[in-house]
Design a protein around this motif. Structure first.
Motif, mmCIF file in Angstrom:
data_model
loop_
_atom_site.group_PDB
_atom_site.id
_atom_site.type_symbol
_atom_site.label_atom_id
_atom_site.label_comp_id
_atom_site.label_asym_id
_atom_site.label_seq_id
_atom_site.Cartn_x
_atom_site.Cartn_y
_atom_site.Cartn_z
ATOM 1 N N ARG A 1 76.497 66.118 -86.793
ATOM 2 C CA ARG A 1 76.657 64.689 -86.539
ATOM 3 C C ARG A 1 75.894 64.221 -85.311
ATOM 4 O O ARG A 1 75.657 63.033 -85.142
ATOM 5 N N GLU B 1 79.143 60.459 -82.507
ATOM 6 C CA GLU B 1 78.072 60.045 -83.418
ATOM 7 C C GLU B 1 78.383 60.505 -84.836
ATOM 8 O O GLU B 1 79.234 61.353 -85.072
ATOM 9 N N ASN B 2 77.634 59.939 -85.785
ATOM 10 C CA ASN B 2 77.884 60.239 -87.191
ATOM 11 C C ASN B 2 76.570 60.516 -87.914
ATOM 12 O O ASN B 2 76.352 60.052 -89.022
ATOM 13 N N LEU C 1 73.295 63.515 -92.605
ATOM 14 C CA LEU C 1 73.962 62.271 -92.227
ATOM 15 C C LEU C 1 72.987 61.317 -91.552
ATOM 16 O O LEU C 1 72.130 61.721 -90.763
ATOM 17 N N GLY D 1 73.737 58.338 -89.588
ATOM 18 C CA GLY D 1 74.077 57.822 -88.272
ATOM 19 C C GLY D 1 74.325 56.330 -88.272
ATOM 20 O O GLY D 1 74.177 55.652 -89.290
ATOM 21 N N VAL D 2 74.704 55.814 -87.134
ATOM 22 C CA VAL D 2 74.982 54.388 -86.955
ATOM 23 C C VAL D 2 73.693 53.707 -86.506
ATOM 24 O O VAL D 2 73.189 53.968 -85.405
ATOM 25 N N LEU E 1 78.683 55.903 -96.993
ATOM 26 C CA LEU E 1 80.035 55.927 -96.437
ATOM 27 C C LEU E 1 80.562 54.505 -96.303
ATOM 28 O O LEU E 1 79.797 53.587 -95.985
ATOM 29 N N ALA F 1 83.723 54.210 -91.582
ATOM 30 C CA ALA F 1 82.499 54.542 -90.835
ATOM 31 C C ALA F 1 81.752 53.255 -90.489
ATOM 32 O O ALA F 1 80.663 52.999 -90.999
ATOM 33 N N TYR G 1 77.704 52.532 -90.154
ATOM 34 C CA TYR G 1 76.923 53.622 -90.724
ATOM 35 C C TYR G 1 75.746 53.056 -91.509
ATOM 36 O O TYR G 1 75.875 52.068 -92.239
ATOM 37 N N SER H 1 75.580 52.601 -96.660
ATOM 38 C CA SER H 1 76.930 52.267 -97.100
ATOM 39 C C SER H 1 77.020 51.899 -98.576
ATOM 40 O O SER H 1 78.127 51.745 -99.090
ATOM 41 N N HIS I 1 84.571 56.531 -101.164
ATOM 42 C CA HIS I 1 83.716 55.572 -100.466
ATOM 43 C C HIS I 1 83.183 54.497 -101.408
ATOM 44 O O HIS I 1 83.149 53.310 -101.061
#
Length: 254
Positions: free
Chosen positions: A62, A67-68, A102, A104-105, A138, A143, A146, A149, A174
């Motif tokens: 992550r 963090e994602n 992944l 992330g934002v 997600l 999340a 994110y 989505s 999701h």
């Protein structure tokens, strides 16, 4: 229908090798992992070989605390690729088939360009080891912010990159929250789906309650020709995985 135990949420009261053994004892057909890196790969592989369970995949890091994911973050390309390389190496060492990368934002055109460039490189790294790269939309409730989505966005990225080892992870939990129309969406996206995961909506518990009729949905998926294990990525309502496995046998014949 076959099922995979997601050991990021299931059997978390024991060490990872013992969680693999518990999943086998309870009748799962495979396992999948979140972030197994604290456990030596040799220990995980030994438990997999002992039980005969295949491991479907695992997540890339992550990033920093809170963090994602890193793949869509401009200026963090080196870290993103290091995370992918770590995941690919670990996956190859344990015999996993896929790596979930992944995003992330992030938002905006720069994030989109960074995401696509990093994913292309990730696909090259994974292909060299015979691995699939998965991307997963997600929901914005769990999340917030994110980058990825919606399934339409994921499909656009997959089609633009045109990499044969880049696939969609279709997580019913999701997708239901963000888009719904699950039956038709599964049918439309089947050609690019690399893995399917399930959990009840809205509580993310066992898939035998909530607003999604999993008997209908899984029977539809089987009718589409899906034969791979479906990932059980839910949080046990009682806290103990063993207390809520009635659904596993009930859904076997779907």
């Amino acid at each position: 229908m076959k099922f995979s135990a997601n050991l990021g949420f299931l059997y978390t009261d024991r060490a990872l090798p013992d969680a693999i053994r518990a999943a086998a004892a309870d009748g799962f057909d495979a396992v999948e992992l979140h972030w197994p890196y604290a456990t030596p790969a040799a220990q995980v592989r030994a438990a997999l070989e002992e039980t005969g369970l295949p491991v479907l995949g695992l997540n890339a890091s992550r990033g920093r605390e809170g963090e994602n994911g890193l793949t869509a973050l401009p200026g963090r390309e080196a870290e993103a690729m290091a995370a992918v390389a770590q995941a690919v190496d670990y996956a190859a060492a344990i015999g996993a088939g896929a790596v979930h990368v992944l995003a992330g934002v992030a938002q905006g055109p720069a994030a989109e360009a960074t995401y696509r460039a990093n994913l292309a490189e990730a696909c090259d790294l994974a292909a060299a080891r015979g691995l699939t790269v998965l991307i997963e939309p997600l929901n914005a409730r769990d999340a917030p912010g994110y980058f990825l989505s919606r399934t339409g966005h994921a499909l656009a990225v997959i089609e633009a990159l045109a990499r044969p080892n880049l696939r969609l992870m279709f997580d019913v939990y999701h997708v239901q929250i963000m888009e719904g129309d699950l039956t038709r969406r599964l049918s439309a996206l089947l050609p690019v789906i690399g893995h399917v995961q399930i959990a009840a909506v809205p509580d993310r518990g066992e898939p035998d309650a909530g607003e999604v009729d999993f008997r209908h949905l899984l029977a539809h998926l089987a009718g589409l020709g899906w034969t791979a294990p479906v990932g059980a990525e839910y949080r046990p309502r009682s806290g103990r995985t063993e207390d809520g496995l009635g659904w596993l046998q009930a859904f076997r014949g779907l």
